[in-house]
Design a protein around this motif. Structure first.
Motif, PDB file in Angstrom:
ATOM      1  N   PRO A  43       1.021  -0.636  -0.145  1.00 24.65           N
ATOM      2  CA  PRO A  43      -0.281  -0.709  -0.044  1.00 24.65           C
ATOM      3  C   PRO A  43       0.878   1.085   0.318  1.00 24.65           C
ATOM      4  CG  PRO A  43      -0.639  -2.070   1.953  1.00 24.65           C
ATOM      5  CD  PRO A  43       0.674  -2.212   1.226  1.00 24.65           C
ATOM      6  N   VAL A  44       1.020   2.053  -0.742  1.00 23.57           N
ATOM      7  CA  VAL A  44       1.434   3.048  -1.162  1.00 23.57           C
ATOM      8  C   VAL A  44       0.474   4.957  -1.310  1.00 23.57           C
ATOM      9  CG1 VAL A  44       3.270   1.982  -2.404  1.00 23.57           C
ATOM     10  CG2 VAL A  44       1.133   3.529  -3.349  1.00 23.57           C
ATOM     11  N   ASP A  45       1.086   6.010  -0.692  1.00 24.36           N
ATOM     12  CA  ASP A  45      -0.009   6.697  -0.692  1.00 24.36           C
ATOM     13  C   ASP A  45       1.205   8.273  -1.555  1.00 24.36           C
ATOM     14  OD1 ASP A  45      -1.560   9.115  -0.829  1.00 24.36           O
ATOM     15  OD2 ASP A  45      -1.166   9.925   1.640  1.00 24.36           O
ATOM     16  N   TYR A  52      -4.188   5.093   1.111  1.00 25.22           N
ATOM     17  CA  TYR A  52      -3.151   4.405   0.245  1.00 25.22           C
ATOM     18  C   TYR A  52      -4.094   3.436  -0.447  1.00 25.22           C
ATOM     19  CZ  TYR A  52       0.059   6.052   3.740  1.00 25.22           C
ATOM     20  OH  TYR A  52       1.012   6.914   4.637  1.00 25.22           O
ATOM     21  N   GLU A  59      -2.389   6.702  -7.559  1.00 19.20           N
ATOM     22  CA  GLU A  59      -1.404   6.693  -6.333  1.00 19.20           C
ATOM     23  C   GLU A  59      -0.484   7.829  -7.366  1.00 19.20           C
ATOM     24  OE1 GLU A  59      -1.857   7.627  -3.476  1.00 19.20           O
ATOM     25  OE2 GLU A  59      -3.538   6.148  -3.590  1.00 19.20           O
TER      26      GLU A  59
END
Length: 168
Positions: A43-45, A52, A59
């Motif tokens: 998970p990334v933001d 996320y 993103e």
């Protein structure tokens, strides 16, 4: 005269329908596929909105215009290939928190390669196997993404890259 016209239409129809190859009908991958998901299951933001996602396309700051085109001659081609450079490090003293940054590719990247249809639902290109099911093409690129230690001096693991396309 009517018989001659009927016979002429019948012959024309024969040539029209015989021009369609059985391979075109049986090969579900022929056509254009738009990139819908690009994931390494982290998970990334990246865009800083507080949400996320494991789908980097939700993103990314990079342009996403990739379309794969499969033809009937066994060639797959892409212009505008989505290929950011990812810098990923496991945060120090954690086992599942990562620092993730991306560098967008400049210019236009593209490729052309041969592909093979394997059975009803699979294709192979660039040493990877893809699965085609109901207008969805899924590919897994094994060990494609490097994960570094916190100071980026050593690769500590690799992650598979999961890519999904939708037929347009």
């Amino acid at each position: 005269m009517k018989k001659s016209l009927f016979l002429l239409c019948l012959i024309g129809s024969f040539f029209l329908f015989s021009g369609c190859s059985d391979d075109d009908v049986r090969n579900p991958v022929v056509g254009n596929w738009v990139l819908k998901s690009w994931s390494i299951q982290i998970p990334v933001d990246l865009n800083g909105d507080g949400v996320y996602s494991t789908n980097l396309l939700k993103e990314t700051r990079c342009a996403v215009r990739e379309i794969l085109s499969f033809d009937t001659n066994g060639i797959v081609a892409s212009t505008h290939t989505f290929n950011p450079e990812l810098q990923i490090a496991l945060k120090e003293d954690t086992s599942d928190e990562y620092f993730v940054d991306e560098i967008c590719a400049e210019g236009i990247l593209g490729f052309a390669a041969e592909y093979d249809q394997i059975g009803e639902e699979s294709i192979s290109y660039n040493d990877n196997i893809g699965t085609v099911r109901v207008n969805r093409l899924s590919l897994v690129f094994k060990n494609a993404i490097k994960i570094y230690n916190a100071d980026f001096t050593k690769v500590i693991e690799t992650k598979d890259l999961f890519v999904i396309y939708q037929k347009v």
